[in-house]
Write a protein that holds these residues in place. Structure first.
Motif, PDB file in Angstrom:
ATOM      1  N   GLU A  26       0.827  -1.206   0.000  1.00 43.14           N
ATOM      2  CA  GLU A  26       0.000   0.000   0.000  1.00 43.14           C
ATOM      3  C   GLU A  26       0.862   1.257   0.000  1.00 43.14           C
ATOM      4  O   GLU A  26       0.603   2.209  -0.736  1.00 43.14           O
ATOM      5  CB  GLU A  26      -0.916  -0.011   1.222  1.00 43.14           C
ATOM      6  N   LEU A  27       1.908   1.266   0.803  1.00 40.85           N
ATOM      7  CA  LEU A  27       2.750   2.452   0.934  1.00 40.85           C
ATOM      8  C   LEU A  27       3.491   2.779  -0.359  1.00 40.85           C
ATOM      9  O   LEU A  27       3.660   3.955  -0.704  1.00 40.85           O
ATOM     10  CB  LEU A  27       3.758   2.246   2.070  1.00 40.85           C
ATOM     11  N   LEU A  28       3.926   1.767  -1.087  1.00 40.24           N
ATOM     12  CA  LEU A  28       4.687   2.057  -2.304  1.00 40.24           C
ATOM     13  C   LEU A  28       3.808   2.610  -3.421  1.00 40.24           C
ATOM     14  O   LEU A  28       4.326   3.136  -4.410  1.00 40.24           O
ATOM     15  CB  LEU A  28       5.468   0.819  -2.774  1.00 40.24           C
ATOM     16  N   PRO A  71       0.558   6.866   2.897  1.00 38.70           N
ATOM     17  CA  PRO A  71      -0.587   7.756   3.104  1.00 38.70           C
ATOM     18  C   PRO A  71      -0.270   9.235   2.878  1.00 38.70           C
ATOM     19  O   PRO A  71      -1.107  10.086   3.120  1.00 38.70           O
ATOM     20  CB  PRO A  71      -0.904   7.498   4.584  1.00 38.70           C
ATOM     21  N   THR A  72       0.967   9.554   2.415  1.00 40.05           N
ATOM     22  CA  THR A  72       1.339  10.958   2.224  1.00 40.05           C
ATOM     23  C   THR A  72       1.702  11.202   0.762  1.00 40.05           C
ATOM     24  O   THR A  72       1.825  10.280  -0.042  1.00 40.05           O
ATOM     25  CB  THR A  72       2.552  11.339   3.106  1.00 40.05           C
ATOM     26  N   ARG A  73       1.932  12.449   0.433  1.00 41.15           N
ATOM     27  CA  ARG A  73       2.361  12.818  -0.920  1.00 41.15           C
ATOM     28  C   ARG A  73       3.864  12.670  -1.090  1.00 41.15           C
ATOM     29  O   ARG A  73       4.393  12.861  -2.187  1.00 41.15           O
ATOM     30  CB  ARG A  73       1.977  14.271  -1.208  1.00 41.15           C
ATOM     31  N   PHE A  74       4.569  12.350  -0.004  1.00 31.98           N
ATOM     32  CA  PHE A  74       6.026  12.303  -0.026  1.00 31.98           C
ATOM     33  C   PHE A  74       6.494  10.849  -0.147  1.00 31.98           C
ATOM     34  O   PHE A  74       6.346  10.055   0.795  1.00 31.98           O
ATOM     35  CB  PHE A  74       6.603  12.939   1.231  1.00 31.98           C
ATOM     36  N   TRP A 122       9.449   9.591  -0.123  1.00 33.13           N
ATOM     37  CA  TRP A 122      10.496   9.226   0.826  1.00 33.13           C
ATOM     38  C   TRP A 122       9.912   8.849   2.182  1.00 33.13           C
ATOM     39  O   TRP A 122      10.393   7.919   2.852  1.00 33.13           O
ATOM     40  CB  TRP A 122      11.516  10.359   0.985  1.00 33.13           C
ATOM     41  N   LEU A 123       8.848   9.571   2.597  1.00 32.97           N
ATOM     42  CA  LEU A 123       8.218   9.283   3.883  1.00 32.97           C
ATOM     43  C   LEU A 123       7.452   7.967   3.829  1.00 32.97           C
ATOM     44  O   LEU A 123       7.512   7.155   4.765  1.00 32.97           O
ATOM     45  CB  LEU A 123       7.291  10.427   4.278  1.00 32.97           C
ATOM     46  N   ASN A 124       6.739   7.747   2.743  1.00 34.18           N
ATOM     47  CA  ASN A 124       6.033   6.475   2.591  1.00 34.18           C
ATOM     48  C   ASN A 124       7.018   5.302   2.599  1.00 34.18           C
ATOM     49  O   ASN A 124       6.747   4.256   3.192  1.00 34.18           O
ATOM     50  CB  ASN A 124       5.229   6.471   1.282  1.00 34.18           C
ATOM     51  N   MET A 125       8.168   5.491   1.929  1.00 33.02           N
ATOM     52  CA  MET A 125       9.197   4.459   1.922  1.00 33.02           C
ATOM     53  C   MET A 125       9.727   4.214   3.336  1.00 33.02           C
ATOM     54  O   MET A 125       9.930   3.060   3.745  1.00 33.02           O
ATOM     55  CB  MET A 125      10.344   4.857   0.993  1.00 33.02           C
ATOM     56  N   ALA A 126       9.953   5.285   4.070  1.00 32.05           N
ATOM     57  CA  ALA A 126      10.474   5.144   5.431  1.00 32.05           C
ATOM     58  C   ALA A 126       9.481   4.396   6.324  1.00 32.05           C
ATOM     59  O   ALA A 126       9.884   3.588   7.171  1.00 32.05           O
ATOM     60  CB  ALA A 126      10.775   6.522   6.014  1.00 32.05           C
ATOM     61  N   LEU A 127       8.187   4.657   6.126  1.00 37.48           N
ATOM     62  CA  LEU A 127       7.166   3.994   6.935  1.00 37.48           C
ATOM     63  C   LEU A 127       7.114   2.489   6.667  1.00 37.48           C
ATOM     64  O   LEU A 127       6.757   1.703   7.551  1.00 37.48           O
ATOM     65  CB  LEU A 127       5.797   4.614   6.657  1.00 37.48           C
ATOM     66  N   GLY A 128       7.474   2.071   5.459  1.00 36.67           N
ATOM     67  CA  GLY A 128       7.433   0.655   5.131  1.00 36.67           C
ATOM     68  C   GLY A 128       8.773  -0.040   5.184  1.00 36.67           C
ATOM     69  O   GLY A 128       8.848  -1.258   4.966  1.00 36.67           O
TER      70      GLY A 128
END
Length: 320
Positions: free
Chosen positions: A73-75, A79-82, A84-90
């Motif tokens: 889901e993150l890739l 849940p954000t427009r960023f 890099w942040l989505n990657m960091a969360l996953g």
């Protein structure tokens, strides 16, 4: 790129994106908290003696499999427009085996619908080229057939997938392609830290975490992809709709509505069921009747027999 049936359908999907849930993405944020928080909570209970490692195992298997669904889901931009942040969360490797950055790269290549299932182009294909199949020794053919059954997918699927990934990585290095070396080094270091923490803090041996938790978790995650694609002439007829029950839909974050996801890859997981219900008959026609009545139905039909043949039946006519 999103694919709509018509202008009305595009308008319907746009309406979903204007709601509070879509704008805040709160279900995905809640999911992140539940999965990571649940993983830490289970291991903390092992540390405190409230749970034995054996009793914690089923919970950790489900959480690790669920985490792999979250990574998917993150890739896709949530849940954000960023990015890099989505990657960091996953990025945390709870399920250990696959570097997240490489998974993201290969999965984006998989979303070329015109090349779905084609060996050598689709990185997530469950088929091999006919000429490759003809050269395989008998024991490898047995494994390929077994992996296309439900039980085989759970038991044999993980080692075959991990072995294929490692062989591919070794081949790339041997050929002088070092692009992914930093990713692998970072991943191995992160896995080493995770396994060290799990053993020293919770008292779960590192080998037990690998063999009894992450291996079954990968098998559980791979059930979803057992028969979500097939070899068919029309690209959209290659993508399944699995009308699964609530528990499995939640585990796989509604990716069982796989054709909907391929048509609308930017649509968040919590809107996929509604998008499917909006145009259920249209989607069933679009996939050429490739509709499965849940994972129990899949198990009853393919528990011990292959869904179809491993050799791609018409690779010359498929998009290449």
């Amino acid at each position: 790129m999103a694919e709509y049936f018509d202008a009305d359908h595009a308008s319907e999907i746009a309406t979903l994106g204007r709601g509070f849930t879509a704008r805040t993405q709160w279900p995905t944020w809640l999911l992140i908290v539940v999965i990571y928080g649940g993983w830490v909570a289970v291991l903390s209970n092992v540390h405190s003696g409230h749970l034995s490692p054996f009793a914690a195992t089923p919970w950790l298997i489900v959480l690790c499999a669920w985490h792999m669904s979250l990574q998917h889901e993150l890739l896709h931009g949530h849940p954000t427009r960023f990015a890099w942040l989505n990657m960091a969360l996953g990025w945390p490797p709870l399920a250990v085996w696959f570097p997240y950055a490489l998974y993201r790269e290969s999965h984006m290549a998989h979303h070329r619908d015109e090349a779905l299932t084609v060996p050598g182009i689709d990185p997530e294909t469950n088929y091999v080229l006919p000429e490759q199949w003809a050269r395989l020794p008998r024991w490898r053919r047995v494994f390929w057939h077994a992996r296309k059954s439900f039980v085989g997918r759970v038991v044999i699927g993980p080692p075959m997938s991990v072995a294929g990934m490692l062989v591919g990585a070794a081949r790339a290095l041997r050929n002088g392609d070092w692009r992914h070396a930093p990713t692998w080094l970072t991943h191995v270091a992160a896995v080493a830290l995770l396994l060290t923490w799990v053993q020293r803090y919770a008292g779960v041996p590192w080998w037990y975490y690998l063999a009894a938790i992450t291996w079954p978790a990968l098998g559980l995650a791979m059930v979803r992809s057992l028969y979500e694609h097939r070899a068919a002439t029309h690209p959209k007829a290659r993508i399944a709709i699995n009308e699964a029950g609530l528990v499995m839909r939640l585990l796989y974050l509604n990716n069982n509505y796989h054709l909907v996801h391929h048509d609308l890859p930017g649509l968040p997981w919590f809107h996929l069921p509604r998008a499917y219900r909006m145009r259920r008959d249209d989607y069933r026609r679009k996939c050429g009747g490739f509709v499965i009545g849940g994972y129990a139905s899949l198990f009853r039909r393919y528990a011990w027999r292959a869904t179809d043949a491993p050799a791609h039946p018409f690779c010359d006519s498929a998009a290449r």
